[in-house]
Scaffold this active site. Structure first.
Site, PDB file in Angstrom:
ATOM      1  N   CYS A  57       0.856  -1.194   0.000  1.00 53.01           N
ATOM      2  CA  CYS A  57       0.000   0.000   0.000  1.00 53.01           C
ATOM      3  C   CYS A  57       0.891   1.242   0.000  1.00 53.01           C
ATOM      4  O   CYS A  57       2.122   1.153   0.070  1.00 53.01           O
ATOM      5  CB  CYS A  57      -0.926   0.002   1.213  1.00 53.01           C
ATOM      6  SG  CYS A  57      -0.045   0.097   2.791  1.00 53.01           S
TER       7      CYS A  57
ATOM      8  N   CYS B  31      39.533 -22.860 -13.318  1.00 55.77           N
ATOM      9  CA  CYS B  31      38.983 -21.784 -14.155  1.00 55.77           C
ATOM     10  C   CYS B  31      37.580 -21.406 -13.674  1.00 55.77           C
ATOM     11  O   CYS B  31      37.270 -20.230 -13.455  1.00 55.77           O
ATOM     12  CB  CYS B  31      38.899 -22.228 -15.617  1.00 55.77           C
ATOM     13  SG  CYS B  31      40.471 -22.676 -16.369  1.00 55.77           S
TER      14      CYS B  31
ATOM     15  N   ASP C 268       0.740 -34.947   2.828  1.00 52.00           N
ATOM     16  CA  ASP C 268      -0.601 -34.384   2.893  1.00 52.00           C
ATOM     17  C   ASP C 268      -1.566 -35.472   2.413  1.00 52.00           C
ATOM     18  O   ASP C 268      -1.221 -36.271   1.549  1.00 52.00           O
ATOM     19  CB  ASP C 268      -0.684 -33.155   1.987  1.00 52.00           C
ATOM     20  CG  ASP C 268      -2.095 -32.610   1.896  1.00 52.00           C
ATOM     21  OD1 ASP C 268      -2.696 -32.347   2.950  1.00 52.00           O
ATOM     22  OD2 ASP C 268      -2.589 -32.474   0.764  1.00 52.00           O
TER      23      ASP C 268
ATOM     24  N   ASP D 229       0.119 -30.867  -2.441  1.00 53.34           N
ATOM     25  CA  ASP D 229      -0.334 -30.462  -3.776  1.00 53.34           C
ATOM     26  C   ASP D 229      -1.148 -29.175  -3.793  1.00 53.34           C
ATOM     27  O   ASP D 229      -1.465 -28.659  -4.858  1.00 53.34           O
ATOM     28  CB  ASP D 229      -1.170 -31.573  -4.410  1.00 53.34           C
ATOM     29  CG  ASP D 229      -2.542 -31.699  -3.767  1.00 53.34           C
ATOM     30  OD1 ASP D 229      -2.640 -31.482  -2.537  1.00 53.34           O
ATOM     31  OD2 ASP D 229      -3.512 -31.998  -4.476  1.00 53.34           O
TER      32      ASP D 229
ATOM     33  N   ASP E  41      -0.541 -26.049   1.246  1.00 46.30           N
ATOM     34  CA  ASP E  41       0.674 -26.814   1.568  1.00 46.30           C
ATOM     35  C   ASP E  41       1.944 -25.994   1.354  1.00 46.30           C
ATOM     36  O   ASP E  41       3.019 -26.411   1.783  1.00 46.30           O
ATOM     37  CB  ASP E  41       0.757 -28.074   0.696  1.00 46.30           C
ATOM     38  CG  ASP E  41      -0.370 -29.056   0.981  1.00 46.30           C
ATOM     39  OD1 ASP E  41      -0.710 -29.209   2.158  1.00 46.30           O
ATOM     40  OD2 ASP E  41      -0.911 -29.649   0.028  1.00 46.30           O
TER      41      ASP E  41
END
Length: 801
Positions: free
Chosen positions: A16, A86, A498, A696, A700
């Site tokens: 804001c 390198c 889950d 998923d 989560d």
């Protein structure tokens, strides 16, 4: 008077006008700073006095206020690197540049990933810095250009090798004259002439071997040392000593010159052999990416003004209507606007059964249209397609560095100077103590030390394995977002799953329908009609069940949803009730005789509902979020790897335990609010566990970020996939154990590479120092070590996971 400088900084995290005002106020309080912060553009326009304040002070101030400074990424193709010294040098220098947040240079892919603040440093500045170090850098070319460049490089190396071998073979033949035993092969007198050998060795040393001098000069100019320094020192010592001997012989033909022209020439030839084999082998490590890219459609049929036109797929624009015939690849991501077909999506989802697609259904680019001619609308094209996203993740993972590589970088950074020191001590020891005054013997031992110690194998040990491992994962539907995640996954001790959409399908289905009489066919259409009027997910499952059974569709009237009880409706004049015990009690309908079986279904984690028609209970129906077919085996596989498995869900404890019991999960966290999932991860971490969280959904994301390794199911939300460290593309949980197994195999492979690279140098240096290793043998061994490391990495391609 000091000069005012200006810059624009992208600022993230402002929500804001209070945010922009605060930043502006704080910046303007800094001595020598005038700032204007624009919320809508998320930019800060700043003028500053460079004698009083530095740009980094300004960006630090913004970050201390809790906001982010916008960063950008650039991927560079870097050519001219010969060993890990390198790549370490470039990375170290870039990371010291103001405005660069992180630079990662990968020797195996010859690429650099740089995250930088565009307000402080530009891409041109970064490229200029790399070129100042003596290497060539360009913004990453497209894959075809890169492929052409690589092929041209290999052709050039082959040409140089043939020329070098042609000139070196006569010199190699002369070495037979120096063997301590008689082999019976004649050595032409011309071959033993110092000036003939000089003519053969000089083009090899200064034309073909010019790359080593250029590389050594660049490295030393930047106060570091790499493989080129060792090769240039070793071959130059042999060449110039031989040249001095040739001049001495010219002055006094009676002396027998000690010539080592063959040593320098054969060394360079053998190193070129090793570099060529290395390039060819490294090309094979990117085979997984090539396979992915070969999946892409090359052409698309676009419909414009009713006409069909074939165009290259990269010319397809968002909004184009495309025609896809049976057997063709779907060109880009989009949705069907006409027709229906079945689509083979196995390359994305891993699901071998073709998916039925109708108008409005999404389709994925590069999948195969099986049987119907369809029209689709292009919605994501070019780099925005699903396949391009996968390719990008694999490329970034292959270009990233695993933490174990830092050890190799540190070792290689100090290795070359130490080797030069050992070579000098070896020379002095031989010349003063071992063979006093014998310059050839001292020189030969020192050259052997320099050559045997080249750290090429050490530099290739980690990145080649990471490239092959991440490529192997991509082929199996496992996307590692970086080498650090491929390394970290091996350490996982606990997996937290889950429930919804991960262990289960995430979509309710009818599991049981029990009828108390034989008139099921009469009342089943009434049930479906009543549920069709409801918007509840359980109702959707029942309606889907009706469609599967080809139930005659009817219309319901006077529908009412009764929260906590169920539903009621009228279907063709009959009263239909579907609901809980409370609904049956309210209607005074006796159900107690069915209680035992009804409770059995509930104890299995199912939602059971009584069905009553015209005040008579006809039966009951059970709906549940069913377990994925692969979940039980996937969890058994995890346990076989010695990993604890827990499940977290917002469901009640009875339902959660019922699901866990079906799939073999031992630990359950039930009735957990979405925001509390991350706390459960922390709980396990406090117990000393290394936790992988698998989920998923959007809810989560916090727990995926909190876990040591976050793993997203590819069929889930974009937020979860973006937050996770690993994505399982098809949503198959069996890929979880494969990811852990692949991580362990890859890390084992890296440790083998590092052990043999270090053991080779550790054993080779003292053997060379005591004079038991001829320089040309050392050169052959050094070349073989690099090829063997890459070849060992390629074994990962054949690993079964």
């Amino acid at each position: 008077m000091s000069e005012q400088k200006g810059m624009n900084i992208g600022v993230t995290g402002m929500t804001c006008s209070a945010c922009s005002t605060r930043i502006e106020k704080v910046l303007n309080k800094m001595d020598g700073v005038e700032a204007n912060v624009n919320l809508s553009m998320e930019k800060a326009s700043i003028h500053y006095d460079e004698e009083k304040v530095q740009p980094s002070d300004i960006t630090d101030k913004i970050e201390k206020l809790g906001y982010g400074v916008q960063k950008e990424q650039v991927e560079l193709d870097i050519h001219g690197m010969t060993c890990s010294a390198c790549s370490s040098r470039i990375q170290k220098v870039l990371n010291k540049m103001e405005g660069i947040d992180q630079a990662t240079i990968n020797l195996a892919t010859e690429a650099g990933f740089v995250e930088y603040e565009p307000s402080l440093v530009s891409v041109d500045d970064i490229i200029a810095k790399v070129e100042k170090l003596g290497y060539n850098a360009v913004i990453k070319q497209d894959r075809e250009e890169q492929k052409d460049y690589k092929e041209e490089e290999i052709k050039k190396k082959k040409r140089q090798l043939w020329l070098s071998a042609l000139l070196s073979l006569p010199l190699l033949y002369t070495m037979m004259a120096h063997l301590p035993w008689e082999i019976g092969l004649p050595v032409p007198e011309l071959f033993m002439n110092p000036w003939f050998q000089f003519l053969l060795a000089t083009p090899v040393q200064f034309y073909i071997g010019a790359r080593f001098y250029v590389g050594a000069y660049r490295s030393l100019r930047n106060k570091s040392a790499n493989m080129d320094v060792l090769v240039a020192l070793g071959t130059s010592a042999a060449y110039f000593y031989s040249l001095v001997e040739a001049v001495r012989w010219q002055i006094n033909p009676q002396i027998m010159p000690e010539l080592y022209f063959e040593t320098s020439a054969v060394l360079i030839t053998l190193i070129l052999v090793g570099k060529l084999f290395e390039s060819l082998a490294k090309g094979r490590t990117t085979a997984a990416l090539t396979k992915l890219l070969n999946l892409q459609a090359k052409e698309a049929t676009v419909i414009k003004n009713g006409e069909e036109e074939k165009i290259p797929v990269d010319q397809v624009e968002v909004g184009d209507i495309l025609l896809v015939k049976p057997g063709e690849k779907i060109p880009v991501d989009g949705s069907l606007v006409r027709g229906s077909s079945s689509v083979d999506e196995s390359m994305i989802t891993g699901e071998s059964i073709p998916i039925e697609k109708n108008e409005g259904d999404p389709v994925i680019g590069s999948t195969i249209n099986k049987n119907g001619t369809v029209q689709m609308k292009a919605e994501r094209v070019g780099k925005d397609t699903a396949l391009s996203g996968i390719v990008k993740i694999v490329e970034e993972a292959q270009g990233s560095k695993a933490p174990i590589q830092r050890m190799a970088d540190v070792i290689s950074g100090i290795f070359v100077p130490i080797v030069v020191g050992i070579a000098v001590l070896t020379f002095i020891s031989w010349y003063v103590f071992v063979a006093p005054g014998e310059l050839p013997a001292a020189l030969e031992a020192a050259i052997a030390v320099l050559v045997i110690a080249c750290p090429c194998a050490l530099g290739l040990a980690t990145p080649t394995s990471i490239m092959v491992g991440t490529g192997k994962g991509a082929e199996q539907g496992i996307l590692f977002k970086g080498g650090e995640y491929l390394e970290g996954t091996q350490s996982v001790t606990t997996v937290l799953l889950d429930k919804t959409g991960t262990v289960t399908k995430g979509k309710p289905e009818v599991t049981d329908l029990v009828a108390f009489s034989r008139d099921e066919e009469e009342w089943l259409p009434d049930l479906i009609a009543a549920e069709k009027a409801s918007e509840h997910p359980l109702a959707e499952a029942i309606v889907a069940y009706g469609k599967e059974k080809n139930v005659t569709m009817k219309e319901a009237a006077d529908f009412e949803a009764i929260p906590g009880y169920g539903i009621q409706a009228k279907v063709e004049g009959r009263d239909v009730l579907v609901g809980t015990r409370k609904l049956m009690n309210r209607e005074n309908l006796p159900y107690q005789q069915y209680e035992e079986d009804f409770s059995r279904l509930e104890n299995q984690g199912k939602t059971a509902m009584f069905i009553a028609i015209d005040q008579e209970i006809k039966g009951y129906i059970a709906v549940a979020d069913t377990i994925k077919d692969t979940s039980k085996q996937a969890i058994a596989d995890l346990k076989d790897l010695g990993i604890q498995v827990f499940m977290v869900t917002g469901d009640n404890e009875r339902t959660a335990k019922a699901i866990a019991a079906q799939v073999g999960i031992d630990g359950v966290f039930a009735e957990v609010l979405p925001e509390e999932k991350a706390d459960k991860v922390k709980e396990l971490q406090k117990q000393g566990q290394t936790v992988a969280m698998v989920g998923d959904g959007i809810n989560d994301a916090p727990s995926l970020a909190t876990a040591d390794i976050g793993i997203a199911i590819g069929t889930g939300t974009d937020v979860a996939i973006e937050t996770a460290d690993i994505t399982l593309i098809g949503g198959d949980l069996e890929h979880l154990s494969k990811a852990i197994h692949l991580s362990r195999k890859t890390m084992k492979n890296i440790r083998q590479n590092l052990f043999w690279a270090l053991a080779y140098n550790t054993a080779g240096i003292p053997i060379a120092a005591i004079g038991l290793l001829a320089p040309w043998v050392a050169g052959a061994a050094m070349a073989f070590s690099s090829v063997s490391v890459v070849s060992n990495s390629l074994r990962l391609k054949r690993v079964k996971i």
